[in-house]
Design an enzyme around this catalytic site. Structure first.
Site, short mmCIF file in Angstrom:
data_model
loop_
_atom_site.label_atom_id
_atom_site.label_comp_id
_atom_site.label_asym_id
_atom_site.label_seq_id
_atom_site.Cartn_x
_atom_site.Cartn_y
_atom_site.Cartn_z
CG HIS A 323 -1.62 -1.40 1.32
ND1 HIS A 323 -2.92 -1.82 0.51
CD2 HIS A 323 -1.51 -2.54 2.02
CE1 HIS A 323 -3.36 -2.80 0.73
NE2 HIS A 323 -2.44 -3.33 1.43
CD GLU A 337 -1.93 -3.19 5.19
OE1 GLU A 337 -3.41 -3.30 4.69
OE2 GLU A 337 -1.23 -4.27 4.59
CG HIS A 390 0.54 -6.56 2.56
ND1 HIS A 390 -0.26 -5.78 2.01
CD2 HIS A 390 1.63 -7.17 1.86
CE1 HIS A 390 0.06 -5.63 0.75
NE2 HIS A 390 0.98 -6.09 0.47
CD GLU A 457 -1.81 -9.94 5.04
OE1 GLU A 457 -1.62 -9.01 5.87
OE2 GLU A 457 -2.34 -10.04 4.07
ZN ZN Z 1 -2.27 -5.21 2.70
#
Ligand code: ZN
Length: 495
Positions: A323, A337, A390, A457
């Site tokens: 992102h 995030e 992430h 993640e």
């Molecule tokens: Zn993400």
């Protein structure tokens, strides 16, 4: 967070598939040639190839340009099932292929004939295939490894053919020809797409190792072995012979090299080696094939794809903080995030550089990049590995834990899975978060990536405990991922 968007796509995909009654499941295709069932089933399992109504694959029919664009579009994971208007005047906006044709055009994979037409129903030639596949899968090595006897004159044409050859997609016909102007069948084209996606299907540099065209009788006088094969000596077995020979350490120079059960391409494949893999060589046969042992197997390879020079392996990894800019990703517990991803990634870069690993960052500040741009940053900077960072989220705050993804649709699945596993192990150890495991998923930055790639993640931004870890243990997370990456390099170089 990749979840929500992907989920929507999945739902859309399921509805589309159910709505098309002509979609045939893999098991029911009746006319797949046995020799290539593995390759074709690989594609049907992934919905890249769908049969014709009645359950037929029609292997010998020529592939049309719209069929080829559709197959490649699906292989690349483009979202093109929905028909749409295209830039080409002769592609019907309602045709099944229009979505993939337009998206492939936007991805710079196809260009049409240059007069605003695409020729969707024209049969694809082998030269056109070379352009399409090398563009689609970003093959750029255009050095000459096999000089086909019928190479075209135009430099660009030769480059396209060299690119697919060097990538192990094809090595021409057994008579040493490439046949650039011949049309390509559905079977041939499908096999090449399968080879682009799955390394174990690739052909190695052995010129005569080709069965694409069973209509063409082999012409043995053009094969590479000039001498007739000597009568097999009444055993010793390779094992016994090996005992009498000083073993030598050598390294693989071919991109991918088949290991065979005997000294020649007529013997079955028993293994696959990659560039720079280490092998121990024993007896060299009269025809230059050599008996080898390596981590995980033994067999024969052609000696010309080995070198005694130890390859200098530089480690260079692309780190991708997910992102950024107008795309904040997930948020929760006062955290965003994109910020967490960047902070952890910058620490990760520092730890990796301290360990002597070169690092390429897809972003170092709060800017937006498309998914393919992120992949390109790694590839264009000669990175050998790709890791995307992430932070997870969920509608309920109870979901928690860390997980690491690889893609089974990547061309480097085995290495990617290993990379993901090393990272996950180190991360769980360091953070004490719940171990959600190593998983596969088709996230674009790892699926459409020619490098071994993993997506981390770190934890759930929507869970208070995980959010606390995300806020207070950024250095610990980065250090753990760095150690996992080092584990991976050691594993890879020690193979
Ligand atoms: Zn993400």
């Amino acid at each position: 967070m990749f979840g929500k968007k992907l989920y929507m796509l999945l739902i859309a995909g399921v509805i589309m598939v159910m709505a098309i009654p002509s979609v045939i499941s893999a098991a029911s295709l009746k006319d797949i040639p046995k020799n290539y069932a593995e390759e074709i089933n690989y594609l049907t399992d992934r919905d890249i190839v769908k049969g014709f109504p009645g359950g037929y694959f029609k292997p010998d029919e020529p592939v049309t340009r719209e069929q080829a664009a559709t197959m490649v579009g699906r292989a690349l994971g483009l979202d093109g099932e929905k028909p749409r208007k295209t830039v080409f005047s002769d592609v019907d906006a309602s045709s099944y292929a229009s979505g993939y044709i337009q998206l492939a055009y936007e991805e710079d994979v196809i260009h049409g004939y240059g007069d605003g037409t695409f020729g969707p129903l024209n049969e694809m030639t082998r030269l056109e295939m070379a352009y399409l596949i090398s563009k689609a899968f970003d093959y750029t090595d255009d050095s000459t490894s096999i000089s086909y006897s019928d190479m075209p004159n135009k430099k660009e044409h030769v480059q396209a053919i060299n690119r697919v050859t060097n990538a192990g997609i094809t090595n021409g016909y057994v008579d040493g020809k490439f046949k650039p102007d011949s049309t390509i069948t559905r079977l041939e084209f499908s096999i090449m797409v399968a080879r682009a996606l799955e390394p174990s299907f690739k052909v190695d540099g052995n010129v005569s190792d080709n069965e694409e065209d069973k209509e063409t009788p082999p012409e043995p006088e053009e094969e590479e072995k000039p001498e007739p094969k000597p009568e097999p000596k009444p055993e010793p077995t390779p094992e016994e012979e090996a005992a009498n020979v000083d073993p030598k350490t050598q390294y693989v120079t071919a991109y991918a090299l088949n290991v065979r059960s005997g000294p020649g391409v007529e013997h079955g494949k028993v293994g696959l080696l990659y560039k720079n893999d280490k092998v121990t060589t024993y007896q060299v046969e009269d025809n230059n094939w050599v008996y080898i042992k390596y981590d995980g197997g033994k067999g024969f390879v052609n000696q010309k794809y080995l070198t005694t020079t130890k390859p200098s392996i530089k480690r260079k990894i692309a780190i991708d903080p997910g992102h950024g800019g107008h795309d904040p990703g997930a948020s929760g517990n006062g955290l965003v995030e994109k910020d967490i991803n960047l902070a952890v990634s910058l620490h990760l870069r520092d730890y990796l550089e301290d360990a002597g690993i070169d690092v390429v960052m897809t972003r170092t500040n709060d800017t937006y990049l498309g998914l393919d741009e992120r992949v390109d940053v790694g590839v264009n900077n000669d990175a050998d590995t790709f890791v995307s960072i992430h932070t997870n989220s969920f509608s309920s705050s109870s979901a928690n834990g860390s997980e690491t993804y690889y893609s089974t649709a990547s061309t480097r699945t085995a290495e990617s899975k290993q990379l993901a596993t090393f990272i996950q192990d180190r991360m769980i150890n360091a953070l004490g978060t719940r171990d959600r495991g190593v998983k596969s998923a088709g996230f674009r930055v790892i699926k459409a990536n020619p490098l071994p790639a993993a997506l981390v993640e770190l934890g759930f931004i929507t869970n208070p405990d995980d959010a606390n870890v995300l806020e207070t243990k950024q250095k610990e997370a980065a250090k753990a991922i760095a150690l996992g990456i080092e584990d991976y390099y050691e594993w890879k170089e020690g193979r």
